[in-house]
Design a protein around this motif. Structure first.
Motif, PDB file in Angstrom:
ATOM      1  N   SER A  98      -1.426  12.620 -19.611  1.00 22.85           N
ATOM      2  CA  SER A  98      -0.839  13.826 -19.463  1.00 22.85           C
ATOM      3  C   SER A  98       0.619  13.635 -18.917  1.00 22.85           C
ATOM      4  N   VAL A  99       0.796  12.988 -18.290  1.00 24.41           N
ATOM      5  CA  VAL A  99       2.321  12.875 -17.795  1.00 24.41           C
ATOM      6  C   VAL A  99       3.363  11.843 -18.805  1.00 24.41           C
ATOM      7  N   ILE A 100       3.825  12.737 -19.767  1.00 22.93           N
ATOM      8  CA  ILE A 100       4.354  11.938 -20.940  1.00 22.93           C
ATOM      9  C   ILE A 100       5.733  11.223 -20.407  1.00 22.93           C
ATOM     10  N   GLY A 101       5.799  10.070 -20.806  1.00 27.12           N
ATOM     11  CA  GLY A 101       7.208   9.412 -20.502  1.00 27.12           C
ATOM     12  C   GLY A 101       7.128   8.716 -19.412  1.00 27.12           C
ATOM     13  N   VAL A 102       6.084   8.797 -18.403  1.00 29.12           N
ATOM     14  CA  VAL A 102       6.041   8.044 -17.204  1.00 29.12           C
ATOM     15  C   VAL A 102       4.806   7.122 -17.271  1.00 29.12           C
ATOM     16  N   GLU A 103       5.240   5.733 -16.735  1.00 31.65           N
ATOM     17  CA  GLU A 103       4.317   4.798 -16.779  1.00 31.65           C
ATOM     18  C   GLU A 103       3.877   4.422 -15.554  1.00 31.65           C
ATOM     19  N   TYR A 104       2.540   4.565 -15.069  1.00 24.96           N
ATOM     20  CA  TYR A 104       2.091   4.393 -13.932  1.00 24.96           C
ATOM     21  C   TYR A 104       1.799   2.846 -13.705  1.00 24.96           C
ATOM     22  N   GLU A 105       2.325   2.285 -12.408  1.00 25.52           N
ATOM     23  CA  GLU A 105       2.200   0.865 -12.089  1.00 25.52           C
ATOM     24  C   GLU A 105       0.785   0.720 -11.384  1.00 25.52           C
ATOM     25  N   CYS A 106       0.171  -0.294 -11.605  1.00 27.36           N
ATOM     26  CA  CYS A 106      -1.211  -0.620 -10.932  1.00 27.36           C
ATOM     27  C   CYS A 106      -1.156  -1.568  -9.836  1.00 27.36           C
ATOM     28  N   LEU A 107      -1.595  -1.283  -8.784  1.00 24.93           N
ATOM     29  CA  LEU A 107      -1.612  -2.264  -7.385  1.00 24.93           C
ATOM     30  C   LEU A 107      -3.243  -2.069  -7.211  1.00 24.93           C
ATOM     31  N   SER A 108      -3.426  -3.147  -6.922  1.00 25.40           N
ATOM     32  CA  SER A 108      -4.743  -3.730  -6.212  1.00 25.40           C
ATOM     33  C   SER A 108      -4.648  -3.304  -4.997  1.00 25.40           C
ATOM     34  N   LEU A 109      -5.874  -3.065  -3.885  1.00 29.52           N
ATOM     35  CA  LEU A 109      -5.977  -3.011  -2.618  1.00 29.52           C
ATOM     36  C   LEU A 109      -5.281  -3.961  -1.921  1.00 29.52           C
ATOM     37  N   GLU A 110      -5.680  -5.222  -2.432  1.00 29.44           N
ATOM     38  CA  GLU A 110      -5.219  -6.398  -1.553  1.00 29.44           C
ATOM     39  C   GLU A 110      -3.714  -6.522  -1.632  1.00 29.44           C
ATOM     40  N   LYS A 111      -3.092  -6.289  -2.906  1.00 30.45           N
ATOM     41  CA  LYS A 111      -1.681  -6.155  -2.869  1.00 30.45           C
ATOM     42  C   LYS A 111      -1.178  -5.269  -2.043  1.00 30.45           C
ATOM     43  N   ALA A 112      -1.550  -4.072  -2.156  1.00 30.04           N
ATOM     44  CA  ALA A 112      -1.029  -2.889  -1.115  1.00 30.04           C
ATOM     45  C   ALA A 112      -1.263  -2.905   0.200  1.00 30.04           C
ATOM     46  N   THR A 113      -2.245  -3.755   0.721  1.00 26.34           N
ATOM     47  CA  THR A 113      -2.366  -3.870   2.065  1.00 26.34           C
ATOM     48  C   THR A 113      -1.701  -5.351   2.777  1.00 26.34           C
ATOM     49  N   THR A 114      -1.035  -5.994   1.931  1.00 29.34           N
ATOM     50  CA  THR A 114      -0.616  -7.389   2.512  1.00 29.34           C
ATOM     51  C   THR A 114       1.060  -7.208   2.156  1.00 29.34           C
ATOM     52  N   PRO A 115       1.686  -8.026   3.153  1.00 26.83           N
ATOM     53  CA  PRO A 115       3.279  -8.188   2.868  1.00 26.83           C
ATOM     54  C   PRO A 115       3.416  -8.611   1.574  1.00 26.83           C
ATOM     55  N   PRO A 116       4.753  -8.610   1.018  1.00 27.11           N
ATOM     56  CA  PRO A 116       5.684  -7.528   1.495  1.00 27.11           C
ATOM     57  C   PRO A 116       5.339  -6.111   1.185  1.00 27.11           C
ATOM     58  N   GLU A 117       4.388  -5.694   0.487  1.00 27.45           N
ATOM     59  CA  GLU A 117       4.055  -4.203   0.264  1.00 27.45           C
ATOM     60  C   GLU A 117       3.644  -3.469   1.435  1.00 27.45           C
ATOM     61  N   SER A 118       3.155  -4.028   2.459  1.00 33.04           N
ATOM     62  CA  SER A 118       2.804  -3.404   3.642  1.00 33.04           C
ATOM     63  C   SER A 118       3.416  -4.104   4.834  1.00 33.04           C
ATOM     64  N   PRO A 119       3.820  -3.523   5.676  1.00 30.74           N
ATOM     65  CA  PRO A 119       4.211  -4.254   6.960  1.00 30.74           C
ATOM     66  C   PRO A 119       3.097  -4.846   7.912  1.00 30.74           C
ATOM     67  N   LEU A 120       1.805  -4.298   7.716  1.00 31.37           N
ATOM     68  CA  LEU A 120       0.867  -4.550   8.613  1.00 31.37           C
ATOM     69  C   LEU A 120       0.054  -6.013   8.207  1.00 31.37           C
ATOM     70  N   PHE A 121      -0.535  -6.651   9.101  1.00 32.57           N
ATOM     71  CA  PHE A 121      -1.247  -7.934   8.731  1.00 32.57           C
ATOM     72  C   PHE A 121      -2.943  -7.555   8.687  1.00 32.57           C
ATOM     73  N   GLY A 122      -3.206  -6.204   8.898  1.00 27.60           N
ATOM     74  CA  GLY A 122      -4.569  -5.988   9.138  1.00 27.60           C
ATOM     75  C   GLY A 122      -4.878  -4.811   9.259  1.00 27.60           C
ATOM     76  N   SER A 123      -5.969  -4.288   9.897  1.00 27.31           N
ATOM     77  CA  SER A 123      -6.266  -2.704   9.886  1.00 27.31           C
ATOM     78  C   SER A 123      -6.549  -2.527  11.332  1.00 27.31           C
ATOM     79  N   ASP A 124      -6.133  -1.543  11.956  1.00 28.32           N
ATOM     80  CA  ASP A 124      -6.359  -1.147  13.219  1.00 28.32           C
ATOM     81  C   ASP A 124      -7.524  -0.021  13.172  1.00 28.32           C
ATOM     82  N   LEU A 125      -7.902   0.540  12.099  1.00 27.79           N
ATOM     83  CA  LEU A 125      -8.710   1.402  12.083  1.00 27.79           C
ATOM     84  C   LEU A 125     -10.122   0.934  12.185  1.00 27.79           C
ATOM     85  N   PHE A 126     -10.410  -0.177  11.374  1.00 25.79           N
ATOM     86  CA  PHE A 126     -11.696  -0.791  11.339  1.00 25.79           C
ATOM     87  C   PHE A 126     -11.922  -2.232  11.980  1.00 25.79           C
ATOM     88  N   GLY A 127     -10.917  -2.381  12.987  1.00 23.30           N
ATOM     89  CA  GLY A 127     -11.241  -3.735  13.623  1.00 23.30           C
ATOM     90  C   GLY A 127     -10.665  -4.914  12.718  1.00 23.30           C
TER      91      GLY A 127
END
Length: 398
Positions: free
Chosen positions: A233-262
């Motif tokens: 419904s958002v006409i003229g806007v293209e949504y990019e797709c990221l996997s969780l692995e890519k979103a949680t690893t450098p350079p997308e993320s400055p973290l190397f792991g999770s402090d929430l779940f050990g």
């Protein structure tokens, strides 16, 4: 002016950001046989899109869909309650949120959730101010004023900030859950990023920095199909797709792991490639937090349609009877289901149909018609329990 507009040759013209309605069409004159939400309004005479109005009038927004796989006990939960995938906070969404917060720690950021208890849990976990319907108006005004002036860098909110919230310097929105397949909500939440502020425009003109709209979606579930319906419904806007692995690893993320779940510093690898020793206390705390998150997901899932009912033909029959009753028909259920809902001591050999005997039963009060909101699990920090109990007392007093 009114006399001229209401004359035979005059017309009233309205302006709206979201004419689209799930139950009544979009009002788009370019679509054949498309009806407006309300026949009195007639057809849409002109339509503009976000893309055509940017960057002169609206900020050019980058839209990113982060596809999160279901993991652990949430896999079975979403199979039992399919609609829960569109509402619940799973371990995968928690991990994505943690990394996105680290990436945008200096930005003005708004987290959008579907349930109040989710907002409070995120607030107590990350130290972010929660905003929902239980916040008094004067206090809410103070929060929003401080957020606009960058005295608060982040808020986590429910539906109360979907519409008409003016945040010119807002640069990041993270949508963790939405109202199922509502296209109107998608456009309204995206609209929080579209307004220009002096700093936002300066960043765009100097280095091309765009505000970002993140949508976290459970991959392979009903939420993925709902998200496709919303984003189209958002006409003229293209949504990019990221996997969780890519979103949680450098350079997308400055973290190397999770402090929430050990999975962060406690289980990281050293420079020599040798795995560092783990802290049993941290791992136990991470395990407790995961159980706490799952208990909240189960609590939310039970409030969804069919959540408190046994699976099978009985559930289908009961839901069909409720739909007929909502359309003005009689409420008929099998004797087996009626006996389960009856008070103790009722005769299980009653008739196979149950008819309301008076108008009060035919039109139950809203408090009887809906299930109560799930309570915050007992394992939450003291602040969350305090917020929950205060909101419950305020709602009961009202």
């Amino acid at each position: 002016l009114l006399r001229a507009l209401l004359s035979d040759h005059g017309r009233l013209v309205g302006l709206t950001a979201t004419l689209v309605r799930e139950g009544g069409g979009t009002g788009d004159a370019s679509v054949e046989d498309e009806q407006a939400p309300w026949p009195l309004l007639g057809r849409c005479v002109h339509r503009e899109t976000f893309a055509r109005l940017a960057p002169e009038y609206l900020a050019p927004v980058r839209c990113v869909e982060v596809r999160v796989p279901t993991m652990g006990p949430w896999t079975d939960l979403f199979q039992e309650y399919p609609l829960a995938a569109a509402i619940c906070l799973s371990k995968g969404k928690w991990l994505a949120l943690e990394h996105l917060l680290a990436k945008h720690d200096e930005d003005s950021l708004l987290i959008m959730v579907e349930r109040c208890e989710q907002a409070r849990l995120i607030a107590t976990t990350f130290g972010i101010v929660p905003v929902d319907g239980s916040v008094p108006p004067a206090q809410l005004k103070g929060y929003l004023d401080r957020f606009r002036r960058r005295k608060l860098h982040a808020l986590v909110a429910t539906h109360v900030l979907d519409d008409s919230a003016d945040f010119p310097e807002l640069s990041v929105v993270i949508q963790i859950g939405g109202h199922f397949a509502s296209r109107r909500q998608e456009q309204q939440r995206l609209g929080r990023l579209l307004r220009w502020g002096p700093t936002k425009r300066q960043r765009w003109e100097s280095c091309g920095a765009r505000p970002t709209f993140y949508v976290l979606v459970h991959e392979g579930t009903v939420e993925e199909r709902m998200s496709q319906h919303r984003t189209r419904s958002v006409i003229g806007v293209e949504y990019e797709c990221l996997s969780l692995e890519k979103a949680t690893t450098p350079p997308e993320s400055p973290l190397f792991g999770s402090d929430l779940f050990g999975l962060g510093s406690a289980g990281a690898s050293g420079a020599s490639g040798i795995r560092l020793g783990t802290n049993d206390h941290l791992l136990a705390e991470a395990h407790r937090r995961e159980e706490q998150c799952f208990e909240l997901s189960k609590s939310v899932a039970r409030t969804l349609p069919g959540g408190g009912l046994p699976a099978g033909d009985d559930t289908t029959d009961l839901l069909s009877s409720v739909r007929r009753w909502l359309k003005g028909g009689s409420l008929e259920v099998k004797a087996e289901l009626a006996s389960k809902e009856d008070v103790q001591g009722s005769d299980s050999s009653s008739a196979s149909s149950m008819e309301p005997e008076n108008s009060a039963e035919m039109n139950p009060s809203p408090t009887k018609r809906f299930r109560p909101a799930p309570e915050v699990p007992a394992g939450l920090p003291h602040v969350a329990r305090t917020i929950s109990s205060s909101s419950a007392s305020s709602s009961s007093s009202s």
